[in-house]
Design a protein around this motif. Structure first.
Motif, PDB file in Angstrom:
ATOM      1  N   GLN A 132      27.525  50.570  25.670  1.00  0.00           N
ATOM      2  CA  GLN A 132      28.964  51.790  25.347  1.00  0.00           C
ATOM      3  C   GLN A 132      29.073  52.780  26.493  1.00  0.00           C
ATOM      4  O   GLN A 132      27.340  53.117  26.600  1.00  0.00           O
ATOM      5  N   LEU A 133      29.652  53.046  26.730  1.00  0.00           N
ATOM      6  CA  LEU A 133      30.225  54.190  27.920  1.00  0.00           C
ATOM      7  C   LEU A 133      30.223  55.534  26.613  1.00  0.00           C
ATOM      8  O   LEU A 133      32.090  55.001  26.490  1.00  0.00           O
ATOM      9  N   PHE A 134      29.830  56.785  26.805  1.00  0.00           N
ATOM     10  CA  PHE A 134      30.632  57.668  26.864  1.00  0.00           C
ATOM     11  C   PHE A 134      30.396  58.886  28.205  1.00  0.00           C
ATOM     12  O   PHE A 134      30.062  59.016  28.692  1.00  0.00           O
ATOM     13  N   ARG A 135      32.001  59.554  27.852  1.00  0.00           N
ATOM     14  CA  ARG A 135      31.995  60.714  28.468  1.00  0.00           C
ATOM     15  C   ARG A 135      31.477  61.961  27.689  1.00  0.00           C
ATOM     16  O   ARG A 135      32.655  62.761  26.508  1.00  0.00           O
ATOM     17  N   GLN A 136      31.164  62.858  28.573  1.00  0.00           N
ATOM     18  CA  GLN A 136      31.292  64.345  27.502  1.00  0.00           C
ATOM     19  C   GLN A 136      32.163  65.760  27.687  1.00  0.00           C
ATOM     20  O   GLN A 136      32.614  65.389  28.714  1.00  0.00           O
ATOM     21  N   ALA A 147      34.136  52.721  26.607  1.00  0.00           N
ATOM     22  CA  ALA A 147      34.363  52.077  27.034  1.00  0.00           C
ATOM     23  C   ALA A 147      33.471  50.895  26.645  1.00  0.00           C
ATOM     24  O   ALA A 147      32.024  51.955  26.542  1.00  0.00           O
ATOM     25  N   GLN A 148      33.039  49.969  26.045  1.00  0.00           N
ATOM     26  CA  GLN A 148      32.347  49.322  25.246  1.00  0.00           C
ATOM     27  C   GLN A 148      32.033  47.545  26.028  1.00  0.00           C
ATOM     28  O   GLN A 148      33.275  47.170  26.609  1.00  0.00           O
ATOM     29  N   GLY A 149      30.988  47.128  25.974  1.00  0.00           N
ATOM     30  CA  GLY A 149      30.899  45.584  26.620  1.00  0.00           C
ATOM     31  C   GLY A 149      29.398  45.501  26.445  1.00  0.00           C
ATOM     32  O   GLY A 149      29.122  45.562  25.293  1.00  0.00           O
ATOM     33  N   GLU A 150      29.322  43.975  26.896  1.00  0.00           N
ATOM     34  CA  GLU A 150      28.154  43.299  26.119  1.00  0.00           C
ATOM     35  C   GLU A 150      28.363  42.802  27.959  1.00  0.00           C
ATOM     36  O   GLU A 150      28.535  41.711  29.053  1.00  0.00           O
ATOM     37  N   ASP A 202      32.815  45.553  35.409  1.00  0.00           N
ATOM     38  CA  ASP A 202      34.501  46.039  34.647  1.00  0.00           C
ATOM     39  C   ASP A 202      34.472  47.309  34.222  1.00  0.00           C
ATOM     40  O   ASP A 202      35.900  47.267  33.965  1.00  0.00           O
ATOM     41  N   TRP A 203      34.199  48.322  33.831  1.00  0.00           N
ATOM     42  CA  TRP A 203      34.189  49.387  33.426  1.00  0.00           C
ATOM     43  C   TRP A 203      35.030  50.545  34.096  1.00  0.00           C
ATOM     44  O   TRP A 203      34.513  50.709  35.319  1.00  0.00           O
ATOM     45  N   ALA A 240      34.575  63.994  36.924  1.00  0.00           N
ATOM     46  CA  ALA A 240      33.124  64.263  37.527  1.00  0.00           C
ATOM     47  C   ALA A 240      32.937  64.755  36.145  1.00  0.00           C
ATOM     48  O   ALA A 240      33.660  65.400  35.434  1.00  0.00           O
ATOM     49  N   GLY A 241      31.183  64.583  35.780  1.00  0.00           N
ATOM     50  CA  GLY A 241      30.969  64.868  34.152  1.00  0.00           C
ATOM     51  C   GLY A 241      29.581  64.746  33.707  1.00  0.00           C
ATOM     52  O   GLY A 241      29.356  63.710  34.740  1.00  0.00           O
ATOM     53  N   ILE A 242      29.782  64.927  32.249  1.00  0.00           N
ATOM     54  CA  ILE A 242      28.696  64.184  32.289  1.00  0.00           C
ATOM     55  C   ILE A 242      28.670  63.006  30.710  1.00  0.00           C
ATOM     56  O   ILE A 242      29.796  63.091  30.133  1.00  0.00           O
ATOM     57  N   TYR A 243      27.771  61.995  32.119  1.00  0.00           N
ATOM     58  CA  TYR A 243      28.333  60.544  31.216  1.00  0.00           C
ATOM     59  C   TYR A 243      27.234  60.169  30.608  1.00  0.00           C
ATOM     60  O   TYR A 243      26.272  60.181  30.653  1.00  0.00           O
TER      61      TYR A 243
END
Length: 116
Positions: free
Chosen positions: A27-31, A40-43, A52-53, A61-64
């Motif tokens: 899973q991809l997160f942004r703060q 986003a999420q994937g396998e 492809d995210w 710009a930011g913290i991920y």
């Protein structure tokens, strides 16, 4: 040359077998302030990659953070896992660049670096 639509990608390699870690959930997160928002999420594919995210989406710009479900993946391969999940937090400072977040994984350890 990268642009504002450049992707955030990952690649997971199983360093015990020397093979890609196919089928690992990420899973991809942004703060946002004190909160984390899943964006986003994937396998991972057969080559251990998610490529492809956020393609075609503007980024800020930011913290991920990438959260890797390592315990579940190891369990499906009948292996012991000391780290049931791995979180890699990174600062995206140049939204026009490609950010590649690799994970080198073994049963009792992991490593990462800024990929290209």
């Amino acid at each position: 040359m990268a642009n504002a639509n450049s992707p955030i990608t990952t690649h997971v390699l199983d360093t015990v077998t020397g093979r890609p870690a196919a089928g690992l959930r990420v899973q991809l997160f942004r703060q946002d302030g004190d909160q984390w928002t899943a964006i986003a999420q994937g396998e991972t594919n057969s080559d251990g990659r998610i490529t492809d995210w956020l393609v075609g989406q503007p980024r800020e710009a930011g913290i991920y953070r990438c959260d890797f479900a390592t315990g579940a993946w190891m369990s499906t391969h009948q292996r012991t896992c000391f780290y049931p999940s791995v979180s890699i937090t990174f600062a995206l400072t140049a939204p026009d660049e490609h950010y590649h977040i690799p994970l080198l994984l073994s049963d009792f350890g992991y490593s990462t670096y800024r990929g290209s």
